[in-house]
Design an enzyme around this catalytic site. Structure first.
Site: not given
Ligand code: SAT
Ligand code: MN
Length: 630
Positions: A89, A241, A250, A270, A292, A294, A317, A412
């Site tokens: 991002r 991406y 998002k 989130h 993100s 974690c 998420d 990812r």
């Protein structure tokens, strides 16, 4: 880019049929498509039906053009490598566009740079996007097909769900949206022509594209990701991406989602959602917010190590949560897939994720093995000997000695949610699951105990607002700085954070709500020897056990500290664990916390200036007083 004649010919026929079909759509959707068609000038239009055949057709096109490669070791798994300039991002290029700046971002103190989102006026941004002179959307799809993706965030038919339509020129986006959202004909049938979110995306490279050496089209210099809350529009240019291009995620589910949530009295967060069942068979659901990269996915798919416990996944998420008519907070997962961080995922950290990703999965920027399998950091012990590895940049014979990672740290997997072996039976319940506890956390190498509970709702909102975490690879930040990341939402607020806090606080005054308890956790504290003090992963069940029992409220297992309620000594079940330095792990060092209070105060004063809600100032003063007294 190397499109064979046959594929091009087929595309033309299919798209011509689709072009005629546009006329059968509702007038608003038709107008949206025709307007963007005139702007972007694609060669063809393709309305996605979401079918298996359609997907195979698109995957084959990507394979033939060398953008995608099959991983023959698994069933329908594919690997994609992005341009190295398009791997995460880009918060510096992500904008919320409202008439008044203060609707989007707080006004920082004089001379301070605002870090809570970026604002632009809708007029200026539209010019930058759509005016010829800025060289973005006009003609950007020349030579390409414009795909029309009807998608639904949330279970079809749930009162909590939202429908959007994304126009894109990226086949990767179509394939990924098919995994991440409910997409296709069924959504189109249910679409309300007067109420859908308009999403426009282009990779920003008309054909023939310049030869960058990569088959991943993008335009990093011109990348912008923009949101128009007033008209429920999302416009994204230049990046292929995930977080920048899969606009349901998002952009819709969090940024526009938080605006809709504010207006309609709910929460778009989130957060992962999971169910936990204790050995007595009692079940509770929790939602947990971490920045993100974690470990949300790992916690969401946790394999409990405590005997008799069961954990089940609802989402990893994003959570959309609303109080029902009985005052119970109910959560749905608006997504339909996992877009998880690959590195670090393995059979010991997250066996359920490993089982999820071995079919129908698209991998981005992972490394590839000579036996047709995938590789990333953390899988060293799980691959056959003597396989050669090609790194995410395409360099063959990668070796650890190169000092460079084989997979990009933000690489990812994109996998269908129902392939996860531990999905909760209610994961698709249109009514959502009832939430007992909200958990906030981050990567805190120092000072922050394993777990504590907020004294009450207002204190919990303060705890979430003052969250900090070590930076990760999910965005463009450099180094291991401890960043403020309130609610783990800093990159995703759709409106002024000061008002967002007020929205959260407002629920305390509403009658008859069963407000969930609020907790803060930290799996990442390190000892004086630099090693993690807590084993994490499956052992986090022990923390969930304490949280679960706190929700029951029957046992005497909590004790007040300056920062919140800590587990009483021996209240955490540590049976069967090796030696844990509990005192160090649970300590609240006075000097550290005096500094922490200063850092939080400075952050609020700098970033929110005069807009800091009085309740937050009050909580901060109380915290400071308690720490000083300790
Ligand atoms: O790239 S995404 O925004 O989709 C993933 C994340 O950062 O959480
Ligand atoms: Mn995320």
């Amino acid at each position: 880019r190397i499109i064979t004649h046959r594929v091009q010919f087929q595309t033309t026929i299919q798209a011509a049929m689709n072009d005629r079909r546009v006329e059968s759509l509702g007038p608003q959707l038709q107008a949206f498509i025709r307007e963007k068609q005139a702007l972007c000038q694609p060669e063809n239009i393709h309305i996605c039906d979401g079918s298996q055949e359609e997907n195979e057709y698109m995957v084959n096109q990507m394979i033939e053009s060398k953008m995608m490669k099959r991983l023959p070791l698994y069933e329908d798994c594919f690997i994609v490598r992005t341009d190295p300039a398009d791997v995460a991002r880009v918060e510096s290029k992500t904008f919320i566009c409202t008439d008044r700046r203060e609707d989007t971002i707080p006004t920082p103190a004089l001379g301070v740079e605002g870090k809570l989102g970026k604002w632009e006026s809708p007029e200026t941004m539209r010019e930058k996007l759509f005016d010829e002179s800025f060289e973005r959307f006009p003609g950007c799809m020349k030579g390409r097909t414009m795909y029309v993706i009807p998608f639904c965030m949330g279970p079809l038919g749930s009162p909590l769900s939202k429908i959007g339509v994304q126009l894109t020129d990226s086949l990767y986006v179509v394939s990924s949206m098919r995994i991440m959202t409910r997409m296709g004909a069924e959504v189109m049938n249910r679409l309300d022509d007067n109420n859908f979110v308009r999403c426009l995306h282009s990779v920003g490279q008309p054909l023939p594209a310049p030869d960058t050496g990569y088959v991943w089209p993008c335009n990093p210099e011109k990348t912008v990701i923009t949101h128009f809350p007033a008209t429920r529009e999302i416009v994204s240019f230049g990046s292929g991406y995930g977080g920048n291009s899969l606009l349901g995620k998002k952009c819709l589910a969090l940024r526009l989602g938080s605006v809709m949530a504010r207006d309609e009295g709910w929460f778009a967060e989130h957060m992962l959602i999971m169910g936990i069942t204790n050995p007595a068979g009692e079940k509770r659901y929790i939602a947990a917010a971490f920045p993100s990269a974690c470990g949300k996915t790992n916690l969401a798919m946790l394999n409990p190590t405590l005997p008799g416990w069961k954990a089940e996944c609802v989402g990893d998420d994003i959570a959309w949560m609303k109080f029902d008519e009985n005052g119970v907070l109910r959560a749905i997962n608006p997504e339909f897939g996992f877009f998880g961080v690959a590195p670090g995922t393995n059979m010991s950290s997250n066996p359920n994720a490993m089982k999820t990703v071995t079919k129908n999965t698209v991998f981005t920027n992972v490394a590839e093995r000579s036996d047709g399998g995938f590789f990333w950091e953390g899988l060293e012990k799980e691959i056959p000997p003597n396989v050669a590895i090609t790194d995410w940049l395409g360099n063959e014979n990668w070796s650890k000695d190169s000092g460079k990672p084989a997979a990009h740290p933000n690489s990812r997997f994109c996998a269908p949610i129902d392939q996860c072996p531990v999905m909760d039976p209610a994961w698709e319940d249109p009514a959502g699951v009832p939430i007992s506890a909200l958990i906030f956390g981050g990567r805190r190498p120092q000072g922050m105990p394993l777990v504590y509970e907020a004294f009450n709702w207002q204190h919990g909102v303060f705890v979430a607002s003052s969250m900090r975490s070590e930076a990760t690879a999910a965005a463009e930040h450099k180094g291991k700085v401890i960043m403020h990341d309130p609610f783990a939402m800093r990159p995703f607020f759709g409106y002024n954070f000061a008002n967002y806090i007020k929205h959260w606080l407002s629920f305390e005054d509403k009658p008859n709500l069963q407000l969930p308890k609020i907790f803060h956790v930290n799996w990442f504290r390190k000892g004086s020897n630099g090693k993690f003090l807590w084993p994490g992963f499956g052992e986090n069940t022990r923390v969930l056990d304490w949280i679960f029992r706190r929700c029951d409220g029957q046992e005497d297992i909590a004790t007040p500290s300056p920062i919140g309620l800590l587990p009483k000594p021996d209240a955490l079940n540590l049976e069967g664990l090796g030696k844990i330095e509990m005192e160090e792990l649970m300590s609240v060092p006075k000097e550290y916390w005096l500094d922490e209070v200063q850092a939080i105060r400075k952050y609020f004063n700098d970033q929110l200036s005069t807009d800091v809600p009085s309740q937050i100032t009050q909580e901060l003063d109380n915290l400071e007083e308690r720490v000083k007294q300790s």
